[in-house]
Design an enzyme around this catalytic site. Structure first.
Site, short mmCIF file in Angstrom:
data_model
loop_
_atom_site.label_atom_id
_atom_site.label_comp_id
_atom_site.label_asym_id
_atom_site.label_seq_id
_atom_site.Cartn_x
_atom_site.Cartn_y
_atom_site.Cartn_z
N HIS A 243 -43.66 35.85 -23.90
CA HIS A 243 -44.06 37.25 -24.09
C HIS A 243 -44.70 37.89 -22.84
O HIS A 243 -44.13 38.77 -22.23
CB HIS A 243 -45.05 37.34 -25.25
O1 RIB Z 1 -47.33 38.60 -29.91
C1 RIB Z 1 -47.48 37.99 -28.65
C2 RIB Z 1 -48.77 38.37 -28.02
O2 RIB Z 1 -49.84 37.91 -28.83
C3 RIB Z 1 -48.99 37.70 -26.64
O3 RIB Z 1 -49.72 38.57 -25.82
C4 RIB Z 1 -49.80 36.48 -26.97
O4 RIB Z 1 -50.66 36.11 -25.88
C5 RIB Z 1 -50.64 36.95 -28.12
O5 RIB Z 1 -51.75 37.60 -27.58
#
Ligand code: RIB
Ligand code: CA
Length: 316
Positions: A243
């Site tokens: 992500h």
């Molecule tokens: O949904 C993914 C996000 O949520 C990313 O930023 C991960 O680090 C969590 O914070």
């Protein structure tokens, strides 16, 4: 070569850690003004410590770190330790970093930096709950003058949610803050689950990192393998989604992503759908289309960039 003045606001966090390693390794392109940290995946004290630890591993203690908000603007904190481990950095050996965060609060740093920077000169990357940035905007709206764009990891449309059926974690954790940022005015480049699920840490890709002999590459590999071992991230051979490195990869190599212009509103009140991002691609007279929603990501390209830059990073 296009260089950007960049501030990263984050909540390390396993994937935030990989995003920071990528950003620290891209010193030719990203001029990091500072890193601000926020309560999110784990408590604010831990996200700050984790950021300083990753900074030390990357040998980038020239970049200051600022500790931020300890809870969301209105909702109760919701942590994600089950995805990031108790420390927030998976099973990485934890120690007190040589250099800690600055005394200045993250929100005060954001206000100072953004109100004194040249107009539209700073790319503000947000990879956690948007509490720090929204608080700075509400306290001193003139901070927006210094923002070139927001590049945020958050939200979901066709991919559905990952913390509830309809919400992605960063937006769910502080929906009021997200609504402020999405509707503040400067361009927003939104890397939601629709795009980040196209970037997977497959075993072949993590093996390529493991083959490098730099502390940053080894750390990235360890963080990703921790995520890959979690049943909640799906079958190991598929690789867990990457992500938070996505907005950083975009700043370095924009061609890795495709976007559609839209307007985004955030559900802040419903018990069932709080944190939902209502992504409206249809243009409407009463809705500014200030958001670019990432629809496609070049997963191979993101990992090739990550591997190339971490190979060049400081040797042990
Ligand atoms: O949904 C993914 C996000 O949520 C990313 O930023 C991960 O680090 C969590 O914070
Ligand atoms: Ca994060």
């Amino acid at each position: 070569m296009h260089t950007s003045a960049v501030i990263i606001d984050c909540d390390p966090g396993v994937d935030d850690g990989v995003a920071l390693l990528l950003a620290f390794a891209a010193s030719d392109v990203l001029k990091l003004r500072g890193i601000t940290t926020v309560a999110g995946n784990v408590a604010a004290t831990l996200t700050a410590r984790n950021t300083c630890l990753i900074r030390e591993i990357a040998a980038r203690e020239d970049v200051p770190v600022y500790t931020g908000c300890v809870q969301p603007m209105q909702r109760k904190p919701v942590e994600a330790g089950h995805f990031h481990g108790e420390s927030g950095l998976g099973d990485l050996p934890i120690r007190t970093p040589r250099k800690g965060p600055e005394a200045l609060h993250a929100v005060e740093f954001l206000i100072r930096e953004l109100t004194t920077a040249p107009a539209a000169s700073i790319s503000l990357v947000i990879t956690g709950p948007m509490t720090n940035v929204a608080t700075a905007i509400q306290r001193r709206p003139e901070v927006l003058r210094g923002v070139r764009e927001f590049a945020i990891m958050g939200g979901a449309r066709s991919a559905g949610g990952n913390i509830t059926p309809s919400a992605e974690y960063n937006i769910y954790a502080d929906p009021h803050a997200a609504q402020v940022v999405f509707n503040a005015g400067p361009p927003v480049y939104a890397f939601g689950l629709d795009a980040t699920h196209q970037v997977r840490a497959t075993p072949a890709r993590t093996a390529a990192l493991a083959a490098l002999d730099t502390p940053a590459a080894g750390t990235a590999r360890d963080l990703l393998e921790f995520a890959n071992a979690l049943p909640a991230n799906g079958p190991r051979e598929q690789g867990s989604p990457l992500h938070d490195p996505c907005p950083i990869a975009w700043l370095i190599e924009p061609s890795l992503f495709e976007f559609r212009r839209c307007h985004v509103d955030v559900e802040t009140e419903s018990a069932l759908t709080a944190g939902h991002t209502a992504v409206e691609f249809r243009s409407r007279a009463d809705r500014a289309q200030n958001v670019q929603w990432a629809t496609r990501a070049n997963g191979d390209g993101v990992f090739a960039l990550l591997t190339r830059l971490l190979a060049q990073s400081a040797k042990a």
